[in-house]
Design a protein around this motif. Structure first.
Motif, PDB file in Angstrom:
ATOM      1  N   ILE A   1      71.382  54.327 -43.221  1.00 19.44           N
ATOM      2  CA  ILE A   1      70.940  56.101 -43.573  1.00 19.44           C
ATOM      3  C   ILE A   1      70.008  55.930 -42.275  1.00 19.44           C
ATOM      4  O   ILE A   1      68.979  56.104 -41.460  1.00 19.44           O
ATOM      5  CB  ILE A   1      70.276  56.111 -44.525  1.00 19.44           C
ATOM      6  CG1 ILE A   1      70.872  56.073 -45.491  1.00 19.44           C
ATOM      7  CG2 ILE A   1      69.320  57.609 -44.839  1.00 19.44           C
ATOM      8  CD1 ILE A   1      70.196  55.767 -46.591  1.00 19.44           C
ATOM      9  N   LEU A   2      69.971  57.241 -41.634  1.00 15.94           N
ATOM     10  CA  LEU A   2      69.075  58.545 -40.428  1.00 15.94           C
ATOM     11  C   LEU A   2      68.563  59.843 -41.173  1.00 15.94           C
ATOM     12  O   LEU A   2      69.435  60.386 -42.675  1.00 15.94           O
ATOM     13  CB  LEU A   2      69.927  59.239 -39.416  1.00 15.94           C
ATOM     14  CG  LEU A   2      71.016  58.129 -38.172  1.00 15.94           C
ATOM     15  CD1 LEU A   2      72.009  59.017 -37.534  1.00 15.94           C
ATOM     16  CD2 LEU A   2      69.910  57.354 -37.985  1.00 15.94           C
ATOM     17  N   ALA A   3      67.408  59.632 -40.484  1.00 15.45           N
ATOM     18  CA  ALA A   3      65.918  60.630 -41.259  1.00 15.45           C
ATOM     19  C   ALA A   3      65.656  61.354 -40.653  1.00 15.45           C
ATOM     20  O   ALA A   3      65.407  60.968 -39.298  1.00 15.45           O
ATOM     21  CB  ALA A   3      65.392  59.911 -42.336  1.00 15.45           C
ATOM     22  N   LEU A   4      65.512  62.748 -40.682  1.00 15.79           N
ATOM     23  CA  LEU A   4      65.423  63.491 -40.040  1.00 15.79           C
ATOM     24  C   LEU A   4      63.777  64.500 -41.052  1.00 15.79           C
ATOM     25  O   LEU A   4      64.437  64.901 -41.848  1.00 15.79           O
ATOM     26  CB  LEU A   4      66.012  64.472 -39.044  1.00 15.79           C
ATOM     27  CG  LEU A   4      65.638  65.682 -37.940  1.00 15.79           C
ATOM     28  CD1 LEU A   4      65.196  64.748 -36.845  1.00 15.79           C
ATOM     29  CD2 LEU A   4      66.370  66.474 -37.976  1.00 15.79           C
ATOM     30  N   PRO A   5      62.398  64.566 -40.533  1.00 10.78           N
ATOM     31  CA  PRO A   5      61.968  65.046 -41.063  1.00 10.78           C
ATOM     32  C   PRO A   5      62.311  66.799 -41.235  1.00 10.78           C
ATOM     33  O   PRO A   5      63.063  67.300 -40.379  1.00 10.78           O
ATOM     34  CB  PRO A   5      60.448  65.630 -39.884  1.00 10.78           C
ATOM     35  CG  PRO A   5      60.929  63.778 -38.586  1.00 10.78           C
ATOM     36  CD  PRO A   5      62.273  63.598 -38.989  1.00 10.78           C
ATOM     37  N   ARG A   6      61.893  67.210 -41.860  1.00  9.88           N
ATOM     38  CA  ARG A   6      62.437  68.644 -42.723  1.00  9.88           C
ATOM     39  C   ARG A   6      61.317  69.730 -40.869  1.00  9.88           C
ATOM     40  O   ARG A   6      63.061  70.529 -41.013  1.00  9.88           O
ATOM     41  CB  ARG A   6      61.589  68.905 -43.474  1.00  9.88           C
ATOM     42  CG  ARG A   6      61.629  70.416 -44.208  1.00  9.88           C
ATOM     43  CD  ARG A   6      60.968  70.900 -45.430  1.00  9.88           C
ATOM     44  NE  ARG A   6      62.103  72.137 -45.919  1.00  9.88           N
ATOM     45  CZ  ARG A   6      61.093  72.786 -45.787  1.00  9.88           C
ATOM     46  NH1 ARG A   6      59.624  73.564 -45.284  1.00  9.88           N
ATOM     47  NH2 ARG A   6      61.257  74.401 -46.407  1.00  9.88           N
ATOM     48  N   GLU A   7      60.716  70.231 -40.844  1.00  7.53           N
ATOM     49  CA  GLU A   7      60.418  70.650 -39.329  1.00  7.53           C
ATOM     50  C   GLU A   7      61.330  70.683 -38.592  1.00  7.53           C
ATOM     51  O   GLU A   7      61.591  71.126 -37.965  1.00  7.53           O
ATOM     52  CB  GLU A   7      58.649  70.449 -39.181  1.00  7.53           C
ATOM     53  CG  GLU A   7      57.947  70.598 -40.098  1.00  7.53           C
ATOM     54  CD  GLU A   7      57.186  69.518 -41.104  1.00  7.53           C
ATOM     55  OE1 GLU A   7      58.143  68.443 -41.243  1.00  7.53           O
ATOM     56  OE2 GLU A   7      57.186  69.773 -42.294  1.00  7.53           O
TER      57      GLU A   7
ATOM     58  N   ARG B   1      62.813  61.578 -32.815  1.00  6.39           N
ATOM     59  CA  ARG B   1      62.354  61.875 -34.333  1.00  6.39           C
ATOM     60  C   ARG B   1      63.054  61.776 -35.026  1.00  6.39           C
ATOM     61  O   ARG B   1      62.717  61.886 -35.919  1.00  6.39           O
ATOM     62  CB  ARG B   1      61.886  64.119 -34.453  1.00  6.39           C
ATOM     63  CG  ARG B   1      61.318  64.064 -32.617  1.00  6.39           C
ATOM     64  CD  ARG B   1      60.748  65.476 -33.202  1.00  6.39           C
ATOM     65  NE  ARG B   1      60.137  66.067 -33.999  1.00  6.39           N
ATOM     66  CZ  ARG B   1      60.078  67.370 -34.155  1.00  6.39           C
ATOM     67  NH1 ARG B   1      60.825  68.076 -33.258  1.00  6.39           N
ATOM     68  NH2 ARG B   1      59.091  68.008 -35.049  1.00  6.39           N
ATOM     69  N   ALA B   2      64.366  61.517 -35.074  1.00  6.06           N
ATOM     70  CA  ALA B   2      65.235  60.592 -36.426  1.00  6.06           C
ATOM     71  C   ALA B   2      64.848  58.840 -36.117  1.00  6.06           C
ATOM     72  O   ALA B   2      65.025  58.591 -35.010  1.00  6.06           O
ATOM     73  CB  ALA B   2      66.614  60.862 -35.952  1.00  6.06           C
ATOM     74  N   SER B   3      64.735  58.761 -37.053  1.00  2.00           N
ATOM     75  CA  SER B   3      64.431  57.267 -37.467  1.00  2.00           C
ATOM     76  C   SER B   3      66.179  56.407 -38.591  1.00  2.00           C
ATOM     77  O   SER B   3      66.475  57.527 -39.477  1.00  2.00           O
ATOM     78  CB  SER B   3      63.667  57.081 -38.863  1.00  2.00           C
ATOM     79  OG  SER B   3      64.218  57.546 -39.469  1.00  2.00           O
ATOM     80  N   TRP B   4      66.006  55.350 -37.937  1.00  2.00           N
ATOM     81  CA  TRP B   4      67.451  54.552 -38.895  1.00  2.00           C
ATOM     82  C   TRP B   4      66.526  53.574 -40.040  1.00  2.00           C
ATOM     83  O   TRP B   4      65.707  52.791 -39.802  1.00  2.00           O
ATOM     84  CB  TRP B   4      68.068  54.177 -37.628  1.00  2.00           C
ATOM     85  CG  TRP B   4      69.107  52.923 -37.865  1.00  2.00           C
ATOM     86  CD1 TRP B   4      70.432  53.857 -38.809  1.00  2.00           C
ATOM     87  CD2 TRP B   4      69.246  51.937 -38.400  1.00  2.00           C
ATOM     88  NE1 TRP B   4      71.597  52.552 -38.471  1.00  2.00           N
ATOM     89  CE2 TRP B   4      70.583  51.167 -39.078  1.00  2.00           C
ATOM     90  CE3 TRP B   4      67.688  50.726 -38.528  1.00  2.00           C
ATOM     91  CZ2 TRP B   4      70.511  50.160 -38.690  1.00  2.00           C
ATOM     92  CZ3 TRP B   4      68.300  50.025 -39.072  1.00  2.00           C
ATOM     93  CH2 TRP B   4      69.755  49.345 -39.122  1.00  2.00           C
TER      94      TRP B   4
ATOM     95  N   THR C   1      62.506  65.652 -45.679  1.00  2.00           N
ATOM     96  CA  THR C   1      63.282  64.735 -45.372  1.00  2.00           C
ATOM     97  C   THR C   1      64.846  65.233 -44.910  1.00  2.00           C
ATOM     98  O   THR C   1      65.380  65.309 -46.204  1.00  2.00           O
ATOM     99  CB  THR C   1      63.100  63.489 -45.755  1.00  2.00           C
ATOM    100  OG1 THR C   1      62.008  63.265 -44.740  1.00  2.00           O
ATOM    101  CG2 THR C   1      63.738  62.651 -44.101  1.00  2.00           C
ATOM    102  N   LEU C   2      65.215  65.443 -43.940  1.00  3.46           N
ATOM    103  CA  LEU C   2      67.197  65.869 -44.585  1.00  3.46           C
ATOM    104  C   LEU C   2      67.844  64.206 -44.055  1.00  3.46           C
ATOM    105  O   LEU C   2      67.176  63.529 -42.912  1.00  3.46           O
ATOM    106  CB  LEU C   2      67.482  66.342 -43.568  1.00  3.46           C
ATOM    107  CG  LEU C   2      69.330  66.451 -43.620  1.00  3.46           C
ATOM    108  CD1 LEU C   2      69.604  66.846 -45.011  1.00  3.46           C
ATOM    109  CD2 LEU C   2      69.961  67.406 -42.689  1.00  3.46           C
ATOM    110  N   TYR C   3      68.513  63.415 -45.354  1.00  2.00           N
ATOM    111  CA  TYR C   3      69.101  62.684 -44.137  1.00  2.00           C
ATOM    112  C   TYR C   3      70.448  62.563 -44.045  1.00  2.00           C
ATOM    113  O   TYR C   3      71.422  63.507 -44.872  1.00  2.00           O
ATOM    114  CB  TYR C   3      68.903  60.903 -45.905  1.00  2.00           C
ATOM    115  CG  TYR C   3      67.124  61.249 -46.645  1.00  2.00           C
ATOM    116  CD1 TYR C   3      66.950  60.257 -45.746  1.00  2.00           C
ATOM    117  CD2 TYR C   3      67.298  62.058 -47.223  1.00  2.00           C
ATOM    118  CE1 TYR C   3      65.658  60.166 -45.823  1.00  2.00           C
ATOM    119  CE2 TYR C   3      65.330  61.701 -47.595  1.00  2.00           C
ATOM    120  CZ  TYR C   3      64.739  60.635 -46.842  1.00  2.00           C
ATOM    121  OH  TYR C   3      63.420  59.888 -47.476  1.00  2.00           O
TER     122      TYR C   3
END
Length: 587
Positions: free
Chosen positions: A100-106, A24-27, A45-47
Motif C-alpha cells: 500500500i502507498l499512503a499520501l497525507p490528505r493535505e 511525501r508518500a509512504s509505502w 490519508t488517501l491509500y
C-alpha cells in the motif's frame, strides 16, 4: 514498480503518488488479516493499493462483520471519508498479503489542483462502489487447493482449470514455483484472468501457508480412507464469522460410495464439503461450476402427496441436461431432493417413492391421538428400508433437509447425521406424525417454519437456484369437510388408510406460509416453478401419475422460457449495473 492500468483515474493517481509527491508518500505492507483502518478512525490519508486485495467491512454491535466490497490492485481506498472530512464509516482489512502507498490528505489536495480529471474520476468510482455494495460484495475469483493426502492433487486441479476454460472463462493454475514471487506478480496474474487456482501439495507447507493467505476461498483436498492431518492450513473470514474453507474428498473409482466423512468434518470444520471420484471428468466439472458461481442448486418445498410434482420436475431437469450440484428441501420436498443427492437416476427415484408412499399407505397405522394421529412405525420402517444407516455427510452431492425445532423456535438444517432420522423429522407433520427428539431437541415438519428453504440454499451456493414451490397449492377438499363420511362408510371404503379428513386440516394448517415469507423465499429462486394440479387431496398418496406429469410440464415450460442456460443465469450480461438478482422465471 508495477505499471497501473492505463485509465484516467489510475494514471492520475500514479502521477500524484509517483510524481512530485513521491517524497511525501509512504509505502508499507500488510499481511492477510491485518487492518488498514477501522470504523471511526480519522480519515487523514488517501491509500493506493499497489498489490493484493482489501476487504471493506461494516461492524455492528453483537453482529458478525459484514463484507461490503473488495478493493483491487490499482484502486484507492479511504477516498470517501477523506474528501468529506469525516471519520471512516467502515473498516478495511487485508484479504491477502498487500502492498500500500499512503499520501497525507493535505498533500493529496495540493497535488489534485494540477490533476483536473482526478476529482471527476474519484466521484465516478465512489458512485460505482456504492452501487456494487448495494448489490453485494464481489464474488471470489482466486481459490486455493491444498492437499491433505500423500498423492499429488495437481492433475485434479488441472482438470478443474480446463473445465473452467471450457466454460469460456480464462483461468491460470499456479504451483509452488511462484513461492518466491513478489506480491505485485500475484496481483498481475489475478488481474489478467477471470479465475486463478493455487495448488499446494502435502509436502509444501510454506507454499500452502502462503496460499491460505493469498486466496479468496480455499479447498482442502483429502481422502476419506485416510485420517485427516492435524496441520492443514485453513482460510477464515476476517471478523465476519465466515468459514472460507471447503473440503473435497477424492476417492478411488472402485469405491462406489463416500465414507468416513464425519471424521474429516470434525477435524476441519469446513463450510461445505464435496465428494469426487478420482479421474471422473463430471466431478471436476462440478467443482468448476462451484468455483465460477454457475453451480445449480435445487430446492423443493413441502406439499404432502402433491409434492409428487417434484419427481416430474427433477426428470425434466435431467431430460434437459441441467446439472444438479446442490439439493435440499422441506418435508416431502426433502424426501424427493434426497434422490439426486444419493446418486439415484429417475427410475430409481420413481421406484423408491412409489414403494414408500404409493404402495404402502404410510399413514395407515392410526393411533389414539395422544401425541399424533399415527404411530409413525410404518413411516420409520419405510425410511429404514430406503436409507438404512447412511449419514447425510456421505451423500454424493451436498444436501440438506429442514425441520422445525419446537424447543428453540428456529429451523433446524440437517446436513450431517443419520439420514433416516433427519428425514423423519422433516416430515413429522404436527398432529399427524409424532415429533422426533434429537439431542434433546423436539423437531417437527420443516414446512412449519420454512416450507420453501431457498435461503438455506443461498448460504451454500452462490450459483443459480431452481426452486419448485407447492406452497400455493391448498390441497384440501372442501366437500370432504362439509360432508364428512360416516364412521362405518369411512372404514368400509378403505379411506381410513389415508387417515381421517382431519389429517388434511392438520397437514395444511401446519404448512401455511405467510405472503411475505413466500415472496422472500421465491425471490431467492432464479428459476421458480409453480406446478398447477387439481383433483387430489394433500393426503391422497395414491394419486401419483397426474402430479408427476404436472411437475414435468411446469419445469419444461420454465426451462424453455429462459433467455440462457440455467447455469449462466447469474452471469448473463445486462444493460447496466444490476442491483438485485435476476428476475425469477415462473411456470
Amino acid at each position: 514498480m508495477a505499471t497501473l492500468p492505463p485509465d484516467t483515474l489510475a494514471a492520475s493517481l500514479a502521477r500524484i503518488f509517483e510524481g512530485r509527491m513521491i517524497d511525501r508518500a509512504s509505502w508499507f505492507a500488510l499481511t492477510g488479516g491485518e487492518p488498514l483502518f477501522t470504523e471511526g478512525d480519522p480519515a487523514d490519508t488517501l491509500y493506493l493499493l499497489r498489490s493484493g486485495r482489501l476487504g471493506v467491512f461494516r461492524l455492528e454491535p453483537d453482529q458478525p462483520a459484514h463484507l461490503l466490497g473488495v478493493v483491487k490492485a490499482g484502486e484507492p481506498v479511504g477516498e470517501m471519508a477523506m474528501l468529506a472530512g469525516t471519520p471512516h464509516t467502515a473498516s478495511v482489512v487485508a484479504l491477502r498479503d498487500s502492498e500500500i502507498l499512503a499520501l497525507p490528505r493535505e498533500a493529496f489536495f495540493e497535488a489534485a489542483r494540477t490533476e483536473p480529471d482526478l476529482m471527476v474520476e474519484l466521484s465516478r468510482l465512489m458512485i460505482h462502489r456504492a452501487r456494487e455494495r448495494t448489490a453485494g460484495a464481489s464474488e471470489p475469483s482466486v481459490f486455493g487447493f491444498v492437499s491433505a493426502r500423500p498423492r499429488p492433487i495437481r492433475a485434479f486441479v488441472e482438470r478443474i482449470g480446463a473445465a473452467i476454460q471450457a466454460m469460456g472463462f480464462t483461468c491460470q493454475v499456479i504451483d509452488q514455483s511462484a513461492l518466491a514471487s513478489a506480491s505485485e506478480w500475484f496481483s498481475r496474474v489475478e488481474g489478467a484472468h477471470d479465475y486463478v487456482l493455487y495448488v499446494a501439495e502435502q509436502d509444501q507447507p510454506a507454499w500452502a501457508s502462503l496460499c491460505a493467505r493469498q486466496v479468496d476461498r480455499m479447498f482442502v483436498v483429502g481422502s476419506g480412507l485416510l485420517a485427516p492431518p492435524s496441520n492443514v492450513p485453513r482460510r477464515h473470514g476476517f471478523g465476519d464469522g465466515r468459514r472460507l474453507t471447503d473440503l473435497i474428498l477424492l476417492r478411488d473409482p472402485r469405491m462406489h460410495h463416500p465414507a468416513n466423512t464425519r471424521v474429516w468434518l470434525d477435524a476441519l470444520q469446513p463450510d461445505r464439503w464435496f465428494h469426487c471420484v478420482e479421474g471422473v471428468a463430471a466431478d471436476a466439472e462440478r467443482i468448476a461450476r462451484v468455483v465460477t458461481g454457475t453451480a445449480v442448486g435445487l430446492v423443493l418445498s413441502g406439499g404432502g402427496a402433491r409434492a409428487y410434482c417434484h419427481i416430474g420436475a427433477v426428470k425434466a431437469l435431467q431430460d434437459a441436461g441441467i446439472p444438479i450440484d446442490f439439493t435440499g428441501g422441506a418435508s416431502m420436498g426433502a424426501v424427493v431432493a434426497a434422490g439426486p443427492a444419493l446418486g439415484w437416476d429417475h427410475e430409481r427415484l420413481d421406484f423408491e417413492i412409489r414403494r414408500a408412499f404409493v404402495d404402502s399407505d404410510p399413514l395407515s397405522d392410526l393411533a389414539v391421538p395422544i401425541i399424533a394421529m399415527s404411530r409413525a412405525r410404518k413411516v420409520a420402517g419405510l425410511l429404514q428400508r430406503a436409507y438404512g444407516d447412511i449419514d447425510l455427510a456421505d451423500l454424493s452431492l451436498p444436501f440438506f433437509a429442514v425441520s422445525s425445532n419446537l424447543t428453540s423456535g428456529r429451523i433446524e438444517v440437517h446436513r450431517t447425521g443419520l439420514m433416516r432420522q433427519a428425514m423423519r423429522a422433516s416430515i413429522a407433520i404436527p398432529g399427524v406424525l409424532p415429533p422426533v427428539v434429537i439431542d434433546g431437541q423436539v423437531l417437527v415438519d420443516g414446512a412449519v417454519l420454512k416450507n420453501f428453504p431457498t435461503s438455506v440454499m443461498r448460504q451454500l451456493n452462490s450459483g443459480p437456484i431452481v426452486g419448485v414451490d407447492m406452497s400455493q397449492t391448498r390441497g384440501v377438499d372442501p366437500q370432504a369437510l362439509e360432508n364428512p363420511p360416516s364412521w362405518w362408510k369411512w372404514v368400509l371404503s378403505g379411506a381410513w388408510k389415508s387417515g381421517p379428513p382431519i389429517v388434511s386440516i392438520l397437514m395444511r394448517s401446519a404448512t401455511i406460509t405467510t405472503d411475505t415469507e413466500m415472496e422472500q423465499a421465491r425471490a431467492d429462486a432464479d428459476v421458480l416453478v409453480l406446478p398447477q394440479i387439481s383433483g387430489s387431496d394433500i393426503r391422497d398418496w395414491k394419486t401419483y401419475d397426474g402430479p408427476v406429469a404436472a411437475g414435468h410440464a411446469a419445469m419444461t415450460a420454465a426451462l424453455e422460457a429462459l433467455p440462457c442456460p440455467v447455469q449462466r443465469l447469474r452471469h448473463r450480461p445486462t444493460a447496466g449495473p444490476r442491483e438485485t438478482g435476476p428476475e425469477p422465471t415462473e411456470a
